[in-house]
Write an enzyme that holds these catalytic residues in place. Structure first.
Site, mmCIF file in Angstrom:
data_model
loop_
_atom_site.group_PDB
_atom_site.id
_atom_site.type_symbol
_atom_site.label_atom_id
_atom_site.label_comp_id
_atom_site.label_asym_id
_atom_site.label_seq_id
_atom_site.Cartn_x
_atom_site.Cartn_y
_atom_site.Cartn_z
ATOM 1 N N GLU C 58 0.806 -1.227 0.000
ATOM 2 C CA GLU C 58 0.000 0.000 0.000
ATOM 3 C C GLU C 58 0.836 1.273 0.000
ATOM 4 O O GLU C 58 0.431 2.286 -0.567
ATOM 5 C CB GLU C 58 -0.944 0.015 1.202
ATOM 6 C CG GLU C 58 -2.082 -0.985 1.117
ATOM 7 C CD GLU C 58 -1.695 -2.384 1.563
ATOM 8 O OE1 GLU C 58 -0.558 -2.554 2.046
ATOM 9 O OE2 GLU C 58 -2.513 -3.309 1.420
ATOM 10 N N HIS C 127 -10.382 -3.893 10.689
ATOM 11 C CA HIS C 127 -11.145 -3.879 9.438
ATOM 12 C C HIS C 127 -12.437 -3.075 9.580
ATOM 13 O O HIS C 127 -13.434 -3.373 8.922
ATOM 14 C CB HIS C 127 -11.496 -5.299 8.999
ATOM 15 C CG HIS C 127 -10.355 -6.086 8.435
ATOM 16 N ND1 HIS C 127 -9.312 -6.533 9.200
ATOM 17 C CD2 HIS C 127 -10.071 -6.497 7.160
ATOM 18 C CE1 HIS C 127 -8.450 -7.199 8.439
ATOM 19 N NE2 HIS C 127 -8.893 -7.189 7.200
HETATM 20 C C1 LIG Z 1 -2.266 -4.043 4.735
HETATM 21 C C2 LIG Z 1 -3.269 -5.013 4.221
HETATM 22 N N1 LIG Z 1 -3.523 -5.048 2.903
HETATM 23 C C3 LIG Z 1 -4.433 -5.907 2.413
HETATM 24 C C4 LIG Z 1 -5.110 -6.756 3.224
HETATM 25 C C5 LIG Z 1 -6.167 -7.721 2.674
HETATM 26 N N2 LIG Z 1 -5.626 -9.084 2.676
HETATM 27 C C6 LIG Z 1 -5.893 -9.927 3.673
HETATM 28 S S1 LIG Z 1 -5.088 -11.395 3.490
HETATM 29 C C7 LIG Z 1 -4.412 -10.884 2.044
HETATM 30 C C8 LIG Z 1 -3.509 -11.821 1.299
HETATM 31 C C9 LIG Z 1 -2.322 -12.224 2.103
HETATM 32 O O1 LIG Z 1 -1.565 -13.147 1.404
HETATM 33 P P1 LIG Z 1 -0.385 -13.907 2.102
HETATM 34 O O2 LIG Z 1 0.463 -12.921 2.815
HETATM 35 O O3 LIG Z 1 0.274 -14.761 1.101
HETATM 36 O O4 LIG Z 1 -1.084 -14.781 3.226
HETATM 37 P P2 LIG Z 1 -2.065 -16.018 3.018
HETATM 38 O O5 LIG Z 1 -3.458 -15.468 3.046
HETATM 39 O O6 LIG Z 1 -1.725 -16.671 1.755
HETATM 40 O O7 LIG Z 1 -1.809 -16.874 4.211
HETATM 41 C C10 LIG Z 1 -4.793 -9.600 1.716
HETATM 42 C C11 LIG Z 1 -4.389 -8.884 0.518
HETATM 43 C C12 LIG Z 1 -4.833 -6.681 4.602
HETATM 44 N N3 LIG Z 1 -5.477 -7.441 5.486
HETATM 45 N N4 LIG Z 1 -3.894 -5.821 5.064
#
Ligand SMILES: Cc1ncc(C[n+]2csc(CCOP(=O)(O)OP(=O)(O)O)c2C)c(N)n1
Ligand SMILES: Cc1ncc(C[n+]2csc(CCOP(=O)(O)OP(=O)(O)O)c2C)c(N)n1
Ligand SMILES: [Mg+2]
Ligand SMILES: [Mg+2]
Lengths: 327, 331, 327, 331
Positions: C58, C127
């Protein structure tokens, strides 16, 4: 009582507190050489474990403060200019201010984040913001804005001793100003406003560097037969609403002087409190002397046109007082 | 003397298997509860990734710290968090480990060094770096492990953390759980190059491991953590794994199209970390009956925890007022 | 007039505007598959150059929006949940909101940053924030908070056509709500409040999702013989102070309903305006129905206790009205 | 056809020397003005680093973009910004390139692709990445160059920028001007490993060059930029240089101790980029008199600009009201 410069008083507080509590750790960019002077000499005295220059990476630094505190230390993070708090804003807004609640009260966060703030010196838009309204809105973070050397020392000590996060803001460019600092252990409680001047005609709530302007204005007003009472909240979270309301009960008029941009400022918050809890006491509109919704221009002539001044305070008060029958 | 992390003992393996089972049973229950409309919010399940958290946390004590992610139930339990307290939390009950204030994305137990799951992707990086600094200052050989996903590896704070941890020689284990997806975006679309290589410019040792093989994870993590306890500075560990459930339970309800093939999921289900742990146990000569005993024990434990959590009282709203600060009441 | 869901109305607006102006570029995390549904189908229609999933970063994304706009494109950045705007806060607060001024007006920044916001659904503290007070304080950024499908479409279109940065906030969890959307080209101007209901006894200013609660409250109040006028500001920057003041001139009482935390909230700002410009019109204290200074707890029973409700609005209004003589 | 960047022609070399002189003269003037109390705020001088900005910007047209730093006067002038408009800006005059609103840390000229100096360390990284995306969308072979310091290289947005630029093959030239210091902190204290290596995990080509040798900078930058114009994706260029003045002019007034040795400064002054450009010109056979003519011309230009700037009127405060927005007036 000793005369100390604003910045020296903070420096004294840091020495005393770090001496008292070995778990206080100071870190930040160039805290060792100390650009403002507030952290001067600490590295030599307390060594590299407790006083440490960091790389430029504010987003990490604020997060680290949370982790250090959660793990039992008492970090003091110097962010230099308050605009750089935006660079490290995520961990302040999403973690520091929320984790006590999110963990059901498990996580104590004795963190002090300090920075210089405010305009008036042609530092331009990116080195002059007055960010306390943002921190006030977050909840979960105490906000201290000292207006003089003595309070700076006492509030800083309270901040580092608190088990909750605190933002401690030093008015930029006023580090050299002399003030009285009580001898010996000197603490200023959070949430206790100071009455800087007593008066019967109007209450002026002034924050940080604005207290001095209010004081100048009060002198000019006195020459016009108007006696202003000046309230310095000292902390904006918690805010001492009672002292403000008690003063309004006496003067029935309120002007708030705040160097933040107007919209959703501390001034607006205090005005809102007055319009609610103090409504029945007021006999004139609540006036705000603030920075219009603009970031600081560089040219002195432009900056002066938007920065609060004692003249603007005086004319605002005079209009209020003379207008009283019109309402 | 350096430990030998070549082979987890049968006892260790069994303990890890049991921990994985606790996670699996708990999350199967939570998933079902969500689908039945019994949870207030969606849950991000760790199912399929259990070996990663368990193999690593097996080397950590309550004195060590971890930070976790939105997908944090597994880390919480792997680090020794109480299943009942977590289930009650996710059921939004007063007995919850965070009193019902945190919920599924924020389970934390400071008494066990669990600094919390985190709803901000990458949010744990700074916190863990700070905890690692604290560990260094404590001088007692503690470490901090930061779990994060392959998606989170694109947050710049990872680089910042590596820089500071390397400069200050902090005992920070960066654990990237690479499950190939961040939400509905395939890793290759969001991630340039190999995440493992990102440690190299900082001189940080990096290892990767089959994250579905709890024995392998245990071995590699054991070596890295032991080095750290002996003032060895940070490390990056990449565990290759997969979430066989959705990004968030019941994502099907709001997604208009599927984002991965059934074959892909099936191929990973075939490499289920629990099945593989059972195979490893069998290799050590453990009898099927003994494993069944463990299974029963876990099932009983989680069933009881679930029933108790469902019956637990709601939190008291009068508490909210005092929850933003530990000292001053300022709202 | 067609009935459209909130989220469909935004989606329609995106389709129409991207069709109209080939320089509009949409990017953000998972905008292709579209978790909320607002960006659904755009990737297929407009292709990968104009609709693009990004990595999770971000802090860079908000900066990129500034650079793209400065270089002549019209970026729409989807930030998913508004809490993640804190993660990208630096470029919003230090660049986006300031560069027009800092460059002496050279840099036009036609940027739309969109996100879902607000609590009420057990999404917990990280959130559920309601960040518009922060953006209001920054200056230099327009802030739109639609309360219904029709406005969502019209305000979104105005945002993307504006040459200034705009934050467009979608009330979380209300995407499915149906509303009337005028046929054909439908634009809603910034800075024009809507009077949702006329009444003589009290003015209720309600923001975003709060309009619905205010409406429920107004019905209950009407049953008690109290006629509430409901004002929906629609944009908080610019804020239509005139419409609010005109309503107070009629009702002489003001209640503001805002789902932000109270301190330095939009409610406080509006109260401050009323206490200044509307002081002479008021015959009762200005009341704020807000979230106390707390981030959202997870448990529904806890969240309900702090989230504004129509009951709280009703009781606040009734206390005001019955108390009128006491002032 | 590929250009040959082996040797800048005498003409190119002379033009670059002249540009460097413009920077030097302007900044000598500004430094003196600050010390004389004639400027409203401190200035961060680029003196000693001129070859870096000039050697790179020599390859850029007004259609290309740059972002710059708090130490931005040199980049502004190297990219073709008008000295008078900049000097007037720093004198806070109405004629200033930003009308007196921006000042020393924010000089920008959009008509020349100068997206601005920036008071936020690392602030240009996102902006330049966005401009590079714009360049790619424009499809006309434009590039965006992002100047940043060795201190800024520790901001995580550098990693984020490299990841996105690599994935999307953006024409982004990341120029790290490595002067060994960030404020009063030595690079080794703040930076783990070699910044150049940070590009490697993203598959981004990286080069380093003697940043005080304008010919060398010109050659390396030329090759990298040409590749970018032909859809070559991002690059990282590290220019080794030094600021022979303080971090900010007159830092001596507020620092209680010195942070670097006189020998260190002197050793770099001995490698002054302007002197070395003169030597290069001499190698091409240029006579000393011709060089003196250029020097005189520049001196006259800057003297005139300075005099005019000093005499220029202050900005009109009535303008402030309309400066936060381009359309709606909302304060
Ligand atoms: C700062 C932020 N940006 C976006 C999100 C929305 N979001 C939640 S989980 C996720 C994906 C995370 O992927 P990863 O780090 O690979 O973890 P996984 O879900 O695969 O365990 C996103 C984009 C968030 N919670 N926080
Ligand atoms: C986000 C942010 N943090 C801190 C600062 C204060 N600051 C200004 S310049 C500087 C050092 C920058 O070093 P480098 O990037 O190497 O640039 P140089 O000054 O050497 O050209 C710092 C810390 C700032 N302006 N912005
Ligand atoms: Mg993942
Ligand atoms: Mg440097």
């Amino acid at each position: 009582m000793a005369k100390r410069r604003f910045i020296q008083a903070i420096n004294d507080a840091m020495f005393e507190e770090m001496e008292r509590d070995p778990r206080i750790i100071l870190f930040g960019e160039d805290v060792e050489i100390s650009m403002f002077g507030d952290t001067k000499g600490l590295r030599d005295h307390f060594g590299p474990d407790r006083v440490r220059d960091t790389p430029i990476c504010e987003a990490l630094l604020t997060g680290m403060a949370v982790g250090m505190a959660a793990a039992g230390w008492r970090p003091v993070l110097h962010m230099m200019f308050s605009n750089f708090m935006y660079t490290g804003f995520d961990a302040i807004a999403n973690q520091m201010s929320k984790l006590h609640l999110m963990t059901g009260g498990q996580m104590k966060l004795p963190i002090t984040v300090m920075a210089g703030f405010g305009g008036g010196r042609s530092t331009a838009a990116q080195h002059s913001d007055c960010p306390y309204p943002l921190f006030m809105n977050l909840g979960g973070i105490n906000v201290a804005v000292p207006s003089n050397a003595g309070d700076a020392k006492g509030l800083f000590k309270t901040a580092v001793r608190s088990n909750d996060p605190a933002i401690f803001l030093e008015p930029g460019g006023r580090g050299g100003e002399l003030g009285e600092v009580p001898d010996g252990e000197h603490l200023v409680s959070f949430g206790k406003a100071a009455i800087r001047r007593e008066g019967r005609d109007v209450t002026i709530v002034a924050i940080g560097a604005m207290v001095k302007l209010a004081d100048q204005a009060a002198k000019a007003l006195a020459a016009n037969g108007v006696e202003a009472e000046i309230i310095d909240p000292r902390t904006l979270v918690p805010l001492d609403e009672e002292t403000i309301l008690a003063s309004i009960a006496k003067t029935r008029r309120l002007v708030i002087v705040d160097e933040a941009r107007d919209r959703c400022s501390a001034a607006s918050q205090i005005a809102a409190v007055a319009a609610d809890r103090g409504f029945g006491l007021l006999k004139a509109p609540v006036k705000r002397v603030t920075v219009p919704n603009v970031c600081m221009p560089y040219a002195p002539v432009l900056e002066r046109s938007v920065y609060p001044s004692s003249e603007r305070i005086v004319s605002t008060v005079l209009a209020l007082v003379s207008n009283q029958e019109a309402i | 003397m350096r430990n030998d992390y070549q082979n987890p003992s049968q006892e260790t393996l069994l303990a890890m298997y049991e921990r994985m089972l606790v996670i699996r049973e708990t999350e199967e229950y939570l998933g079902a509860q969500f689908r039945a409309g019994e949870l207030p919010a969606g849950v991000h399940l760790y199912i399929g990734q259990e070996a990663s958290g368990v193999g690593i946390c097996a080397h950590l004590s309550d004195e060590d710290w971890i930070t976790s992610t939105h997908r944090g139930h597994g880390h919480f339990l792997a680090k020794g968090g109480d299943p009942y307290a977590m289930i009650a939390e996710i059921h939004a009950k007063a007995d919850g480990v965070c009193g019902g204030f945190g919920g599924t994305m924020h389970v934390a137990d400071l008494s066990r060094g669990i600094l919390g799951a985190n709803g901000i992707v990458g949010g744990g990086l700074g916190i863990a770096t700070g905890a690692a600094f604290a560990a260094k200052l404590d001088g007692k050989g503690k470490v901090a492990a930061c779990f994060f996903g392959d998606g989170a590896a694109n947050q710049g704070t990872l680089m910042e953390a590596m820089n500071v941890a390397s400069l200050w020689k902090l005992p920070l284990l960066l654990v990237c759980e690479h499950n190939g997806w961040s939400e509905f975006t395939r890793s290759e679309v969001a991630t340039s190059g190999n995440i493992l290589d990102r440690a190299q410019p900082f001189g940080i040792p990096a290892q990767e491991v089959d994250g579905n093989d709890v024995g392998a994870v245990w071995r590699v993590a054991g070596e890295m953590i032991e080095a750290m306890r002996n003032d060895g500075g940070p490390g990056l560990l990449l565990t290759h794994t997969y979430r066989t459930r959705g990004h968030v339970e019941a994502e099907i309800n709001f997604l208009s199209q599927s984002y991965r093939s059934e074959e892909e999921v099936a191929s990973w289900e075939a490499r289920d970390p629990l099945d593989r742990a059972v195979a490893l146990l069998a290799e050590t000569g453990m009898a099927t009956e003994e494993i069944l005993v463990v299974r029963e024990r876990v099932k009983t434990l989680i069933d009881a925890a679930a029933a108790r959590a469902q019956a637990a009282p709601d939190p008291d709203p009068a508490l909210v007022k005092s929850m933003m600060f530990s000292e001053v009441d300022a709202w």
